[in-house]
Write an enzyme that holds these catalytic residues in place. Structure first.
Site, PDB file in Angstrom:
ATOM      1  N   SER A  59     -36.040  21.366 -12.329  1.00  0.00           N
ATOM      2  CA  SER A  59     -37.191  21.778 -13.137  1.00  0.00           C
ATOM      3  C   SER A  59     -37.010  23.188 -13.691  1.00  0.00           C
ATOM      4  O   SER A  59     -36.270  24.011 -13.128  1.00  0.00           O
ATOM      5  CB  SER A  59     -38.462  21.747 -12.282  1.00  0.00           C
ATOM      6  OG  SER A  59     -38.669  20.460 -11.768  1.00  0.00           O
TER       7      SER A  59
HETATM    8  N1  SAH Z   1     -37.567  19.066  -7.266  1.00  0.00           N
HETATM    9  C1  SAH Z   1     -36.323  18.935  -7.966  1.00  0.00           C
HETATM   10  C2  SAH Z   1     -36.458  18.364  -9.357  1.00  0.00           C
HETATM   11  C3  SAH Z   1     -36.634  16.928  -9.250  1.00  0.00           C
HETATM   12  S1  SAH Z   1     -36.255  15.904 -10.616  1.00  0.00           S
HETATM   13  C4  SAH Z   1     -35.563  20.236  -7.996  1.00  0.00           C
HETATM   14  O1  SAH Z   1     -36.058  21.246  -7.469  1.00  0.00           O
HETATM   15  O2  SAH Z   1     -34.441  20.239  -8.502  1.00  0.00           O
HETATM   16  C5  SAH Z   1     -37.033  14.447  -9.970  1.00  0.00           C
HETATM   17  C6  SAH Z   1     -36.234  13.718  -8.923  1.00  0.00           C
HETATM   18  O3  SAH Z   1     -37.088  12.683  -8.421  1.00  0.00           O
HETATM   19  C7  SAH Z   1     -35.003  13.024  -9.463  1.00  0.00           C
HETATM   20  O4  SAH Z   1     -33.881  13.488  -8.775  1.00  0.00           O
HETATM   21  C8  SAH Z   1     -35.259  11.546  -9.206  1.00  0.00           C
HETATM   22  O5  SAH Z   1     -34.110  10.815  -8.862  1.00  0.00           O
HETATM   23  C9  SAH Z   1     -36.253  11.593  -8.045  1.00  0.00           C
HETATM   24  N2  SAH Z   1     -37.110  10.407  -7.853  1.00  0.00           N
HETATM   25  C10 SAH Z   1     -37.680   9.618  -8.784  1.00  0.00           C
HETATM   26  N3  SAH Z   1     -38.409   8.639  -8.191  1.00  0.00           N
HETATM   27  C11 SAH Z   1     -38.298   8.824  -6.846  1.00  0.00           C
HETATM   28  C12 SAH Z   1     -38.818   8.135  -5.712  1.00  0.00           C
HETATM   29  N4  SAH Z   1     -39.599   7.069  -5.832  1.00  0.00           N
HETATM   30  N5  SAH Z   1     -38.507   8.601  -4.493  1.00  0.00           N
HETATM   31  C13 SAH Z   1     -37.705   9.691  -4.340  1.00  0.00           C
HETATM   32  N6  SAH Z   1     -37.177  10.375  -5.378  1.00  0.00           N
HETATM   33  C14 SAH Z   1     -37.470   9.958  -6.622  1.00  0.00           C
END
Ligand code: SAH
Length: 210
Positions: A59
């Site tokens: 993010s």
């Molecule tokens: N918090 C992260 C940014 C996350 S991007 C950081 O600090 O870098 C969102 C992430 O959510 C992605 O990696 C994606 O694969 C994951 N995601 C999407 N759906 C999900 C689910 N149902 N359970 C766990 N992770 C999930």
């Protein structure tokens, strides 16, 4: 300190995006460049999301600052993060809750789970799990706080069920553009605050909540 990083920290403080000194310290201490693939490291303190592989992003720094402030993590708390990605958000939370607190973070994609696990190896109060986090993690519930870093079209009920009374859920809600919502679970019911519009990758829902 890197001049761009200093600029971001000044902006968050001046515009009161981050009001809590502990959050500002965590954002100062954690190195965002350590959560980014090599070819992107030079952009670590540009205020933009960056690719981390598998079509996902870390993010934007200001988004992390806003979500962390909304969550208002405290020393000793137990926090669930859904969507580990690079692990950067977890690292920030880890510094704030201290050694007696605990972060459980769940990542759906195997490659990113492994990437985050490596990035977070020195953060002893963080457990990185591989799987679908959209239904939370009943084994460790209830949580003081829950943060979802992928977009949900509605708030998953199981997450609210795993939140303590007095607890806070921060989640981007919506299909194309998301509204960041801060939900506080009170004895009288749910209190909802809206924090503006954001764009996130979608939250995977394995069986569509049925
Ligand atoms: N918090 C992260 C940014 C996350 S991007 C950081 O600090 O870098 C969102 C992430 O959510 C992605 O990696 C994606 O694969 C994951 N995601 C999407 N759906 C999900 C689910 N149902 N359970 C766990 N992770 C999930």
């Amino acid at each position: 300190m890197n001049a761009d990083k200093e600029k971001l920290l000044k902006y968050w403080k001046k515009d009161k995006i981050v009001k809590d000194a502990k959050i500002l310290k965590a954002l100062t201490d954690v190195k965002r460049e350590e959560f980014i693939p090599d070819y992107q490291k030079k952009f670590a303190y540009d205020d933009i999301p960056l690719h981390i592989g598998e079509g996902q992003t870390i993010s934007q720094p200001t988004t992390v600052a806003i979500m962390t402030q909304a969550l208002s993590p405290k020393l000793g708390e137990k926090i669930l993060e859904v969507g580990t990605g690079s692990g950067y958000q977890s690292a920030i939370l880890s510094k704030i809750i201290g050694p007696k607190g605990k972060i459980i973070t769940i990542e759906y994609l195997k490659e990113l789970y492994l990437f985050a696990k490596k990035n977070l190896k020195d953060f002893k109060n963080v457990s990185v799990l591989h799987g679908d986090g959209s239904k939370g993690y009943p084994k460790e519930a209830p949580f003081d706080k829950i943060i979802v870093t992928a977009a949900a079209s509605s708030i998953p009920k199981q997450l609210l069920g795993q939140l303590k009374t007095g607890g806070v859920l921060v989640i981007p809600v919506g299909d194309f553009i998301q509204e960041m919502q801060k939900i506080t679970k009170t004895k009288e019911g749910l209190k909802k605050e809206k924090l503006g519009e954001f764009r996130f990758v979608p939250l995977v829902l394995e069986d569509d909540g049925k």
